[in-house]
Write an enzyme that holds these catalytic residues in place. Structure first.
Site, PDB file in Angstrom:
ATOM      1  N   SER A  69     -31.330 -36.550  -7.360  1.00 45.62           N
ATOM      2  CA  SER A  69     -31.047 -35.588  -6.294  1.00 45.62           C
ATOM      3  C   SER A  69     -30.697 -34.193  -6.820  1.00 45.62           C
ATOM      4  O   SER A  69     -31.486 -33.577  -7.516  1.00 45.62           O
ATOM      5  CB  SER A  69     -29.937 -36.161  -5.433  1.00 45.62           C
ATOM      6  OG  SER A  69     -29.674 -35.341  -4.348  1.00 45.62           O
ATOM      7  N   ASP A 281     -32.431 -29.317  -1.718  1.00 40.06           N
ATOM      8  CA  ASP A 281     -31.925 -29.860  -2.975  1.00 40.06           C
ATOM      9  C   ASP A 281     -33.093 -30.463  -3.773  1.00 40.06           C
ATOM     10  O   ASP A 281     -34.251 -30.456  -3.325  1.00 40.06           O
ATOM     11  CB  ASP A 281     -30.786 -30.872  -2.750  1.00 40.06           C
ATOM     12  CG  ASP A 281     -31.277 -32.228  -2.309  1.00 40.06           C
ATOM     13  OD1 ASP A 281     -32.374 -32.312  -1.740  1.00 40.06           O
ATOM     14  OD2 ASP A 281     -30.572 -33.228  -2.545  1.00 40.06           O
ATOM     15  N   ASP A 285     -33.833 -33.965   0.210  1.00 41.97           N
ATOM     16  CA  ASP A 285     -33.197 -34.621   1.358  1.00 41.97           C
ATOM     17  C   ASP A 285     -32.002 -33.855   1.912  1.00 41.97           C
ATOM     18  O   ASP A 285     -31.309 -34.344   2.799  1.00 41.97           O
ATOM     19  CB  ASP A 285     -32.833 -36.089   1.061  1.00 41.97           C
ATOM     20  CG  ASP A 285     -31.803 -36.248  -0.021  1.00 41.97           C
ATOM     21  OD1 ASP A 285     -31.362 -35.229  -0.586  1.00 41.97           O
ATOM     22  OD2 ASP A 285     -31.434 -37.407  -0.311  1.00 41.97           O
ATOM     23  N   GLU A 377     -23.945 -34.524   7.071  1.00 45.64           N
ATOM     24  CA  GLU A 377     -22.856 -34.170   6.181  1.00 45.64           C
ATOM     25  C   GLU A 377     -22.869 -32.649   6.067  1.00 45.64           C
ATOM     26  O   GLU A 377     -23.938 -32.022   6.173  1.00 45.64           O
ATOM     27  CB  GLU A 377     -23.059 -34.791   4.801  1.00 45.64           C
ATOM     28  CG  GLU A 377     -22.893 -36.305   4.815  1.00 45.64           C
ATOM     29  CD  GLU A 377     -22.847 -36.903   3.415  1.00 45.64           C
ATOM     30  OE1 GLU A 377     -21.943 -37.698   3.150  1.00 45.64           O
ATOM     31  OE2 GLU A 377     -23.721 -36.572   2.581  1.00 45.64           O
ATOM     32  N   ARG A 503     -10.351 -37.122  -2.406  1.00 43.98           N
ATOM     33  CA  ARG A 503     -11.020 -38.432  -2.491  1.00 43.98           C
ATOM     34  C   ARG A 503     -11.676 -38.572  -3.861  1.00 43.98           C
ATOM     35  O   ARG A 503     -12.101 -37.565  -4.455  1.00 43.98           O
ATOM     36  CB  ARG A 503     -12.068 -38.586  -1.374  1.00 43.98           C
ATOM     37  CG  ARG A 503     -13.090 -37.467  -1.326  1.00 43.98           C
ATOM     38  CD  ARG A 503     -14.170 -37.712  -0.301  1.00 43.98           C
ATOM     39  NE  ARG A 503     -15.157 -38.649  -0.772  1.00 43.98           N
ATOM     40  CZ  ARG A 503     -16.203 -38.335  -1.552  1.00 43.98           C
ATOM     41  NH1 ARG A 503     -16.391 -37.093  -1.946  1.00 43.98           N
ATOM     42  NH2 ARG A 503     -17.047 -39.257  -1.941  1.00 43.98           N
TER      43      ARG A 503
HETATM   44  C1  16G Z   1     -24.459 -38.870  -2.563  1.00 45.83           C
HETATM   45  C2  16G Z   1     -24.721 -39.196  -1.127  1.00 45.83           C
HETATM   46  C3  16G Z   1     -24.264 -38.069  -0.230  1.00 45.83           C
HETATM   47  C4  16G Z   1     -22.826 -37.756  -0.492  1.00 45.83           C
HETATM   48  C5  16G Z   1     -22.574 -37.508  -1.948  1.00 45.83           C
HETATM   49  C6  16G Z   1     -21.097 -37.430  -2.214  1.00 45.83           C
HETATM   50  C7  16G Z   1     -26.556 -40.456  -0.202  1.00 45.83           C
HETATM   51  C8  16G Z   1     -28.042 -40.559  -0.078  1.00 45.83           C
HETATM   52  N1  16G Z   1     -26.129 -39.417  -0.895  1.00 45.83           N
HETATM   53  O1  16G Z   1     -25.225 -37.778  -2.985  1.00 45.83           O
HETATM   54  O2  16G Z   1     -24.426 -38.482   1.077  1.00 45.83           O
HETATM   55  O3  16G Z   1     -22.419 -36.632   0.226  1.00 45.83           O
HETATM   56  O4  16G Z   1     -23.094 -38.586  -2.704  1.00 45.83           O
HETATM   57  O5  16G Z   1     -20.886 -37.290  -3.560  1.00 45.83           O
HETATM   58  O6  16G Z   1     -25.808 -41.260   0.303  1.00 45.83           O
HETATM   59  P1  16G Z   1     -19.453 -37.439  -4.159  1.00 45.83           P
HETATM   60  O7  16G Z   1     -18.956 -38.827  -3.812  1.00 45.83           O
HETATM   61  O8  16G Z   1     -19.627 -37.204  -5.603  1.00 45.83           O
HETATM   62  O9  16G Z   1     -18.611 -36.379  -3.515  1.00 45.83           O
HETATM   63 MG    MG Z   2     -30.724 -35.261  -2.501  1.00 45.01          MG
END
Ligand code: 16G
Ligand code: MG
Length: 547
Positions: A69, A281, A285, A377, A503
């Site tokens: 991603s 990105d 997505d 999001e 978090r």
């Molecule tokens: C991943 C997730 C995204 C989320 C991000 C949070 C999918 C397809 N992608 O990229 O939705 O916002 O993780 O990242 O679920 P973090 O836990 O490092 O903040």
């Molecule tokens: Mg992505």
């Protein structure tokens, strides 16, 4: 198939994709993601798992996407796609993790164990679709996935370089041919075809301008838009930047994540005041928009919350116009949603809104509880889901309604066709946004004016063990370590419109901190203070929290 024939599982592992590291790896928020050099055995094993999953689903097609991603070039990743085009069912994440971490010597036995545990009929056919992003490590990993599929006698179909949402779409279509044709061309025909249909009905007017500038993050999304661009006959004039040539590096100082988190425009884009710019990105997505002010000094960001409210308000308008009053529309956000957006949704749009944990699977699931569920999001990942009831009702009105109702219902049907309902999709979302702006005759500044975001700041803190942080209430409150939440409460209370939460990241070894307040200075101060509290109470590592 008797277990003895699984010897080939071991042979492929040993000869072609041996496990060369003991670092534990976990199927996280969006699959496995780490340095590409540590992933080959993991992807091979996901090829095995995809075949097993396909057989458990009666031979329906499963997807494997090779991507990291928005991460930088040296990383890569892999995630599985379920038959409806959704993310892998959560209960299988633990199985994926187990399979990824066993030694080569134990792989055959563990595979047999998993087959038994999930009760897969290994006599059935199995079908797996494989796609990858533009990383130079992706072809090698895709080949490992193919070997995994071959080892268990499944059929692999390779899609080459595609966006993550295109692969999700193709998996869905392969299992449900009413959704569309399971090819990249089929995807363009449906999404872009619907856009053109709608443009024929909604002439350009007001302050809407058909020129859209796009930051492609030097990834696959920009490349696909470049294909689409040529078929657009002036309905939308795409000016594309960061397409991966000229030494531009994937996601480096560009792309939706960079723009959102740093609140800075990407490199590589030529800017003029008030230009409408969309930023994708690396795997296409996520989508955010932005513009610069009259002196090109200040950036104004239109993030996932702004997109969600734009789409939700337009769909609500169309539902009213076609008098489909029994259809309930709802919006799903996470704790990262700007407080001002939540207030606007509740008080102005009067739409129900729910808050869930970070990660697309949680939002997607929650959105399914509405007749029409809009989820986004703040980082720009989201889509709209239409239940069967919603589709049937709208189709009926499009045929049998009064002329005005019919018109609105037909627009809605085009809108539904333009939506990739399997997962958030930058390309599909871009066409949806452009449709609403065109329908309203709005420019980007007018879109921005719907409500004013509260200034916010995101920081990250490195701690010894990020899992020492536990959260509740959709990550809005922190239940461990002791004392941290009350400290956050004290800090927040000192700021007007203050809000903050922390978090553990699901994709990086850090704790994330979010803060918002009445001014940027205050949001920055609050974020720094909360970071310090995390550092002090949750075992901070290194000098001090990073700004
Ligand atoms: C991943 C997730 C995204 C989320 C991000 C949070 C999918 C397809 N992608 O990229 O939705 O916002 O993780 O990242 O679920 P973090 O836990 O490092 O903040
Ligand atoms: Mg992505």
């Amino acid at each position: 198939m008797p277990p003895s024939s699984l010897r080939v599982v071991y042979a492929f592992a040993r000869e072609m994709h041996p496990k060369t590291t003991d670092v534990f790896i976990e199927y996280g928020t969006a699959g496995f993601r780490t340095k590409a050099s540590l992933l080959e055995h993991v992807v091979y094993r996901m090829g095995l798992l995809a075949v097993i999953r396909s057989r458990v689903k009666n031979g329906r097609t499963i997807g494997i996407m090779i991507t990291a991603s928005h991460n930088l070039e040296p990383d890569n990743g892999v995630k599985l796609i379920d038959p409806e085009g959704e993310m892998l069912e959560q209960s299988w994440e633990e199985i994926a993790t187990r399979l990824a971490n066993v030694s080569d010597n134990d792989l055959e036995a563990t595979t047999v164990e998993v087959i038994k545990q999930v009760n897969a009929d290994m006599g059935l056919k199995a079908s797996v679709f494989i796609g990858m992003d533009t990383r130079y490590t992706s072809p090698r990993l895709a080949a490992a996935a193919v070997h995994g599929v071959m080892a268990l006698k499944g059929t692999a179909k390779e899609f080459g370089i595609v966006t993550t949402p295109i692969l999700h779409y193709c998996v869905r279509c392969r299992n449900d041919n009413t959704y569309g044709t399971p090819t990249e061309e089929g995807y363009y025909e449906k999404i872009v075809g619907a856009f053109k249909n709608i443009r024929a009905k909604l002439p350009v007017h007001g302050s809407y301008n058909t020129t859209l500038y796009v930051d492609g993050a030097n990834g696959v999304g920009g490349k696909k838009l470049n294909i689409i661009r040529k078929s657009l006959d002036g309905e939308l004039d795409l000016v594309l930047y960061n397409l991966g040539g000229n030494g531009g590096k994937l996601n480096l100082n560009c792309g939706a994540d960079f723009v959102k988190v740093s609140q800075t425009p990407p490199v590589g884009v030529e800017h003029a005041p008030f230009q409408r710019v969309a930023s994708l990105d690396g795997d296409g997505d996520r989508l955010v928009y932005y513009y610069l002010d009259d002196k090109c000094n200040k950036m104004h960001l239109l993030d996932g919350d702004k997109i969600a409210t734009l789409l939700a308000s337009y769909v609500t308008e169309l539902l009213k116009a076609c008098e489909a009053t029994d259809l309930k529309l709802g919006l799903v956000q996470t704790a990262y949603a700007n407080g001002a957006s939540t207030k606007y949704i509740t008080e102005d749009l009067k739409v129900p809104v729910s808050c869930v944990k970070t990660g697309v699977k949680h939002l997607h699931h929650a959105a399914q509880s509405y007749d029409i569920g809009v989820y986004f999001e703040a980082n720009g990942h989201g889509t709209v889901l239409y239940s069967d009831k919603a589709k049937t009702t709208i189709r009926r009105i499009a045929q049998e309604g009064e002329p005005e109702q019919r018109k609105a219902a037909q627009l809605l049907l085009n809108f539904i066709d333009m939506t990739n309902e399997t997962v958030g999709d930058a390309i599909s979302d871009l066409f949806l946004v452009e449709t609403v702006l065109c329908a309203r005759g709005q420019n980007v500044k007018e879109w921005m004016e719907a409500y004013t975001d509260l200034p916010c700041r995101q920081l990250k803190v490195t701690v010894q063990d990020r899992n020492a942080i536990s959260t509740a209430d959709a990550e809005r409150r922190c239940t461990a370590p002791e004392g941290l939440q009350s400290r956050i409460d004290e800090l927040v209370a000192a700021y007007k419109s203050g809000r903050s939460f922390v978090r553990p990241s699901g994709t990086e070894d850090v704790v994330r901190v979010y803060a918002e307040a009445d001014t940027q200075e205050n949001a920055d101060k609050l974020a720094a203070q909360v970071s310090q509290a995390v550092f002090d109470l949750a075992g901070g590592v290194g000098d001090r929290p990073l700004a």
